[in-house]
Design an enzyme around this catalytic site. Structure first.
Site, short mmCIF file in Angstrom:
data_model
loop_
_atom_site.label_atom_id
_atom_site.label_comp_id
_atom_site.label_asym_id
_atom_site.label_seq_id
_atom_site.Cartn_x
_atom_site.Cartn_y
_atom_site.Cartn_z
N SER A 144 -6.21 4.28 -2.94
CA SER A 144 -5.43 3.39 -3.79
C SER A 144 -5.34 2.03 -3.10
CB SER A 144 -4.02 3.95 -3.99
OG SER A 144 -3.15 2.99 -4.59
N TYR A 157 3.96 7.98 -2.11
CA TYR A 157 2.59 7.74 -2.56
C TYR A 157 1.87 6.81 -1.60
CZ TYR A 157 -1.16 6.60 -5.93
OH TYR A 157 -2.36 6.42 -6.56
#
Length: 252
Positions: A144, A157
């Site tokens: 990400s 996350y």
């Protein structure tokens, strides 16, 4: 016989979380390039993806697995490696939970880490072992932009995706000399379920789009090409790299 360095004919690829979004797009992209697919994910979630792969003329198998169940990951990993040669692993399964850090509970933290990081590592270890033994294989993990940045209200996350980037580099150092390429893709802001709350917030969505030089949200198809590249002979000399696919976000 194709001479394209991107040809995946005769290869078998495992894709986790392939039921929708980026995982579905990656699975289709690999199938378009010639690979047969093993789709690994939650029960009942991957039937549509399997149909799409079959419609492309590729062999497809669906395997039920909750990646947060680490005992099940070990069992499924063992079954997969005894069932035939796996040439490509794409670690896509993941979740995101948004909450103010001061309110974040241990259960939420553990849930995200268990799926996005620990489950990913355990499956990579299981499927990577025979790749190392035969001296060939491709492992691609979905990281990400939050492997580079901190984000807002997504600390678990962010921690997990920083970990994915670290695992990628560590395994490249260890397994690269043994013939296995380990890389990752860092998607930018994609039009998937994970970003639905952001896209529903008009002010936040506008601020995001204003920073993206491409002027749009990404799509699963944007990630599929990167996954095909990193899974193919064209990337035989690419190792330990986190490939950003973000429409130019990181350039701003």
């Amino acid at each position: 016989m194709s001479t394209s360095p991107f040809d995946l004919s005769g290869k078998t690829a495992v894709v986790t979380g392939a039921g929708r979004g980026l995982g579905q797009g990656v699975a289709r992209g690999l199938a378009d390039a010639g690979a047969d697919l093993i789709l690994v994910g939650l029960p009942g979630s991957q039937d549509e993806s399997a149909k799409q792969i079959a419609d492309l003329g590729r062999q497809v198998q669906v395997v039920d697995l909750d990646v947060s169940d680490h005992d099940a990951v070990a069992r499924v990993g063992a079954d997969l490696v005894t069932g035939g040669q796996i040439d490509i692993l794409v670690n896509n399964a993941g979740i995101i939970e948004r909450e103010d850090t001061v309110d974040l509970g241990a259960d939420s933290w553990n849930r995200v880490i268990d799926i996005n990081l620990t489950g990913l590592f355990l499956l990579t270890q299981a499927l990577g072992r025979p790749m190392v033994e035969r001296g060939a294989g491709k492992i691609v993990s979905i990281a990400s932009l939050l492997a580079f940045q901190g984000g807002i209200r997504v600390i678990s996350y962010t921690a997990a995706k920083h970990g994915v980037a670290g695992i990628t580099k560590a395994l490249a150092n260890e397994w690269g000399p043994l013939g296995v390429q380990v890389n990752a893709i860092a998607p930018g802001y994609m039009a998937t379920d994970n970003t639905a709350p952001l896209r529903a917030d008009a002010d936040r969505a506008q601020a995001i789009l204003e920073r993206i030089p491409a002027g749009r949200w990404g799509t699963p198809e944007d990630i599929a090409g990167a996954a095909v590249f990193l899974s193919s002979p064209a990337a035989d000399y690419v190792n330990g790299h986190v490939l950003v696919v973000d429409g130019g976000w990181m350039a701003r």
